[in-house]
Design a protein around this motif. Sequence first.
Motif, PDB file in Angstrom:
ATOM      1  N   GLU A 127       0.832  -1.201   0.000  1.00 23.71           N
ATOM      2  CA  GLU A 127       0.000   0.000   0.000  1.00 23.71           C
ATOM      3  C   GLU A 127       0.870   1.257   0.000  1.00 23.71           C
ATOM      4  O   GLU A 127       2.082   1.186  -0.170  1.00 23.71           O
ATOM      5  N   ASP A 128       0.241   2.414   0.181  1.00 20.36           N
ATOM      6  CA  ASP A 128       0.987   3.675   0.185  1.00 20.36           C
ATOM      7  C   ASP A 128       2.010   3.693   1.318  1.00 20.36           C
ATOM      8  O   ASP A 128       1.835   3.007   2.331  1.00 20.36           O
ATOM      9  N   PRO A 129       3.063   4.477   1.174  1.00 18.78           N
ATOM     10  CA  PRO A 129       4.068   4.574   2.241  1.00 18.78           C
ATOM     11  C   PRO A 129       3.444   5.036   3.553  1.00 18.78           C
ATOM     12  O   PRO A 129       2.435   5.759   3.563  1.00 18.78           O
ATOM     13  N   PRO A 130       4.040   4.639   4.674  1.00 13.89           N
ATOM     14  CA  PRO A 130       3.517   5.043   5.984  1.00 13.89           C
ATOM     15  C   PRO A 130       3.785   6.527   6.244  1.00 13.89           C
ATOM     16  O   PRO A 130       4.606   7.153   5.553  1.00 13.89           O
ATOM     17  N   PRO A 131       3.139   7.106   7.248  1.00 10.90           N
ATOM     18  CA  PRO A 131       3.386   8.518   7.598  1.00 10.90           C
ATOM     19  C   PRO A 131       4.690   8.645   8.392  1.00 10.90           C
ATOM     20  O   PRO A 131       4.715   9.102   9.538  1.00 10.90           O
ATOM     21  N   PHE A 132       5.758   8.206   7.771  1.00 14.40           N
ATOM     22  CA  PHE A 132       7.080   8.197   8.380  1.00 14.40           C
ATOM     23  C   PHE A 132       8.109   8.549   7.310  1.00 14.40           C
ATOM     24  O   PHE A 132       8.091   7.976   6.222  1.00 14.40           O
ATOM     25  N   HIS A 133       8.976   9.493   7.607  1.00 10.90           N
ATOM     26  CA  HIS A 133       9.962   9.961   6.635  1.00 10.90           C
ATOM     27  C   HIS A 133      11.338  10.031   7.275  1.00 10.90           C
ATOM     28  O   HIS A 133      11.459  10.338   8.468  1.00 10.90           O
ATOM     29  N   ILE A 134      12.361   9.773   6.488  1.00 10.72           N
ATOM     30  CA  ILE A 134      13.739  10.044   6.885  1.00 10.72           C
ATOM     31  C   ILE A 134      14.239  11.200   6.026  1.00 10.72           C
ATOM     32  O   ILE A 134      14.141  11.153   4.797  1.00 10.72           O
ATOM     33  N   ILE A 135      14.737  12.227   6.677  1.00 10.43           N
ATOM     34  CA  ILE A 135      15.214  13.420   5.978  1.00 10.43           C
ATOM     35  C   ILE A 135      16.571  13.778   6.554  1.00 10.43           C
ATOM     36  O   ILE A 135      16.799  13.639   7.763  1.00 10.43           O
ATOM     37  N   GLY A 136      17.479  14.238   5.706  1.00  5.14           N
ATOM     38  CA  GLY A 136      18.763  14.627   6.267  1.00  5.14           C
ATOM     39  C   GLY A 136      19.697  15.304   5.292  1.00  5.14           C
ATOM     40  O   GLY A 136      19.759  14.927   4.122  1.00  5.14           O
ATOM     41  N   ASN A 137      20.393  16.307   5.800  1.00  6.42           N
ATOM     42  CA  ASN A 137      21.548  16.877   5.114  1.00  6.42           C
ATOM     43  C   ASN A 137      22.739  16.058   5.609  1.00  6.42           C
ATOM     44  O   ASN A 137      23.383  16.404   6.596  1.00  6.42           O
ATOM     45  N   LEU A 138      23.002  14.941   4.946  1.00  9.85           N
ATOM     46  CA  LEU A 138      23.939  13.948   5.467  1.00  9.85           C
ATOM     47  C   LEU A 138      25.379  14.457   5.442  1.00  9.85           C
ATOM     48  O   LEU A 138      25.811  15.064   4.458  1.00  9.85           O
ATOM     49  N   PRO A 139      26.127  14.192   6.521  1.00 10.82           N
ATOM     50  CA  PRO A 139      27.576  14.447   6.451  1.00 10.82           C
ATOM     51  C   PRO A 139      28.156  13.648   5.289  1.00 10.82           C
ATOM     52  O   PRO A 139      27.871  12.454   5.135  1.00 10.82           O
ATOM     53  N   PHE A 140      28.942  14.296   4.454  1.00 12.61           N
ATOM     54  CA  PHE A 140      29.408  13.649   3.230  1.00 12.61           C
ATOM     55  C   PHE A 140      30.215  12.386   3.507  1.00 12.61           C
ATOM     56  O   PHE A 140      30.209  11.451   2.708  1.00 12.61           O
ATOM     57  N   ASN A 141      30.899  12.326   4.649  1.00 14.07           N
ATOM     58  CA  ASN A 141      31.779  11.179   4.899  1.00 14.07           C
ATOM     59  C   ASN A 141      31.028   9.904   5.273  1.00 14.07           C
ATOM     60  O   ASN A 141      31.608   8.809   5.234  1.00 14.07           O
ATOM     61  N   ILE A 142      29.756  10.012   5.644  1.00 21.73           N
ATOM     62  CA  ILE A 142      28.997   8.804   5.985  1.00 21.73           C
ATOM     63  C   ILE A 142      27.816   8.567   5.055  1.00 21.73           C
ATOM     64  O   ILE A 142      27.078   7.593   5.220  1.00 21.73           O
ATOM     65  N   SER A 143      27.621   9.437   4.071  1.00 21.97           N
ATOM     66  CA  SER A 143      26.399   9.364   3.261  1.00 21.97           C
ATOM     67  C   SER A 143      26.271   8.048   2.507  1.00 21.97           C
ATOM     68  O   SER A 143      25.188   7.435   2.493  1.00 21.97           O
ATOM     69  N   ILE A 144      27.356   7.571   1.888  1.00 17.62           N
ATOM     70  CA  ILE A 144      27.268   6.334   1.108  1.00 17.62           C
ATOM     71  C   ILE A 144      27.131   5.102   2.009  1.00 17.62           C
ATOM     72  O   ILE A 144      26.229   4.281   1.778  1.00 17.62           O
ATOM     73  N   PRO A 145      27.966   4.925   3.046  1.00 14.76           N
ATOM     74  CA  PRO A 145      27.770   3.766   3.927  1.00 14.76           C
ATOM     75  C   PRO A 145      26.383   3.724   4.551  1.00 14.76           C
ATOM     76  O   PRO A 145      25.774   2.655   4.668  1.00 14.76           O
ATOM     77  N   LEU A 146      25.869   4.892   4.939  1.00 10.07           N
ATOM     78  CA  LEU A 146      24.549   4.941   5.565  1.00 10.07           C
ATOM     79  C   LEU A 146      23.463   4.571   4.564  1.00 10.07           C
ATOM     80  O   LEU A 146      22.555   3.785   4.881  1.00 10.07           O
ATOM     81  N   LEU A 147      23.544   5.106   3.360  1.00 10.47           N
ATOM     82  CA  LEU A 147      22.544   4.784   2.349  1.00 10.47           C
ATOM     83  C   LEU A 147      22.573   3.298   2.009  1.00 10.47           C
ATOM     84  O   LEU A 147      21.509   2.657   1.909  1.00 10.47           O
ATOM     85  N   LEU A 148      23.749   2.716   1.833  1.00  6.07           N
ATOM     86  CA  LEU A 148      23.839   1.289   1.511  1.00  6.07           C
ATOM     87  C   LEU A 148      23.247   0.441   2.632  1.00  6.07           C
ATOM     88  O   LEU A 148      22.602  -0.582   2.383  1.00  6.07           O
ATOM     89  N   ARG A 149      23.457   0.859   3.865  1.00  5.55           N
ATOM     90  CA  ARG A 149      22.854   0.129   4.993  1.00  5.55           C
ATOM     91  C   ARG A 149      21.331   0.194   4.911  1.00  5.55           C
ATOM     92  O   ARG A 149      20.645  -0.807   5.128  1.00  5.55           O
ATOM     93  N   TRP A 150      20.808   1.369   4.589  1.00  4.60           N
ATOM     94  CA  TRP A 150      19.347   1.503   4.495  1.00  4.60           C
ATOM     95  C   TRP A 150      18.790   0.724   3.306  1.00  4.60           C
ATOM     96  O   TRP A 150      17.703   0.150   3.394  1.00  4.60           O
ATOM     97  N   LEU A 151      19.525   0.688   2.192  1.00  2.00           N
ATOM     98  CA  LEU A 151      19.063  -0.110   1.049  1.00  2.00           C
ATOM     99  C   LEU A 151      19.017  -1.586   1.411  1.00  2.00           C
ATOM    100  O   LEU A 151      18.113  -2.313   0.987  1.00  2.00           O
ATOM    101  N   SER A 152      19.992  -2.041   2.194  1.00  2.00           N
ATOM    102  CA  SER A 152      19.962  -3.424   2.672  1.00  2.00           C
ATOM    103  C   SER A 152      18.718  -3.659   3.523  1.00  2.00           C
ATOM    104  O   SER A 152      18.067  -4.712   3.420  1.00  2.00           O
ATOM    105  N   CYS A 153      18.357  -2.671   4.340  1.00  2.00           N
ATOM    106  CA  CYS A 153      17.142  -2.776   5.160  1.00  2.00           C
ATOM    107  C   CYS A 153      15.889  -2.803   4.291  1.00  2.00           C
ATOM    108  O   CYS A 153      14.921  -3.509   4.600  1.00  2.00           O
TER     109      CYS A 153
END
Length: 314
Positions: A127-153
């Motif tokens: 169904e439609d996405p839940p009323p929950f959002h992740i938003i962030g001006n990510l620190p550049f040094n962790i942006s890729i590791p963090l995104l890959l972790r979330w994609l795994s999730c």
Amino acid sequence: MPTIKRLPPLPRVSDIVRLYGLRAKQQLSQNFLLDLNITNKIARLSGNLEGSFVCEVGPGPGSLTRSILNAGVERLLVVEKDRRFLPSLELLSEASNNRLLIHHGDVLEFDIESSCRDHVMSSPWEEDPPPFHIIGNLPFNISIPLLLRWLSCVSTRTGPFAFGRTQMTLTFQKEVAERLTAPIHHHQRSRLSVMSQTWCNVRWRFTIPGSSFVPAPKVDAAVVRFVPLIQPAIKVSYETLELVVKAMFQHRRKIILKGIRVLFPDDPQMVDMVIQLSGVDPNLRAQQLTLEHFEKLCTAYEAVMISQELTGDA
């Protein structure tokens, strides 16, 4: 119609920065985004935030935090590693009638699922996405590791995605954003393109000039929005796809035959088996591969590995 909750008049963020003597730390890849016109745009392009629960990563002095709160969220949880920003965030928490929750810690070690469980209403994946959002001006040094972790999730529907197809609106270096959104044949097509586009609808939202940050980095940034797909574009495990995609792009200017050899460096027979089973032209380059090509290569790789295990057991 309910009234959207907004913050009362507050000192400017730049005044808060001066008041608390806040300076960006280079070792934490900090760059403050103080322009509320830009942070309001990020919040606006994140979707309908009214009545939602939002997790913001790396709020810093709180510019984007203000914009999110003014969008009428029910609750906002911020995850901030640098304790210097806690007083300014606590000021916002008081001004928001405690709609702002503050977690002091490293987002790479933060359990979003358990921390948000009592606040988020789940939605079935189909169904439609839940009323929950992740938003962030990510620190550049962790942006890729963090995104890959979330994609795994996303692939396992765990972590922030245990509640459904949680939407993410994130800021990256412009070059990283180009890689995330690059289509087939684009010179920026990369491992990140394939991994993110396998599990999410990925959309470039807008560019933020480097001059908008304090201190100004040498590169521009861009905002990218991710909405998990109901069904992944490639139906294999995250681990298999990551292994195969990494191998194909290891020699990005060479034909993928070299990438397949990376998977089986000491067994030419298995290289030939992957080529035959997948039906993918080994003379293609990684940027020319469609998601269907990658799925065929992954399926062939798994079949060869199973064959090897059976032969070994025999």
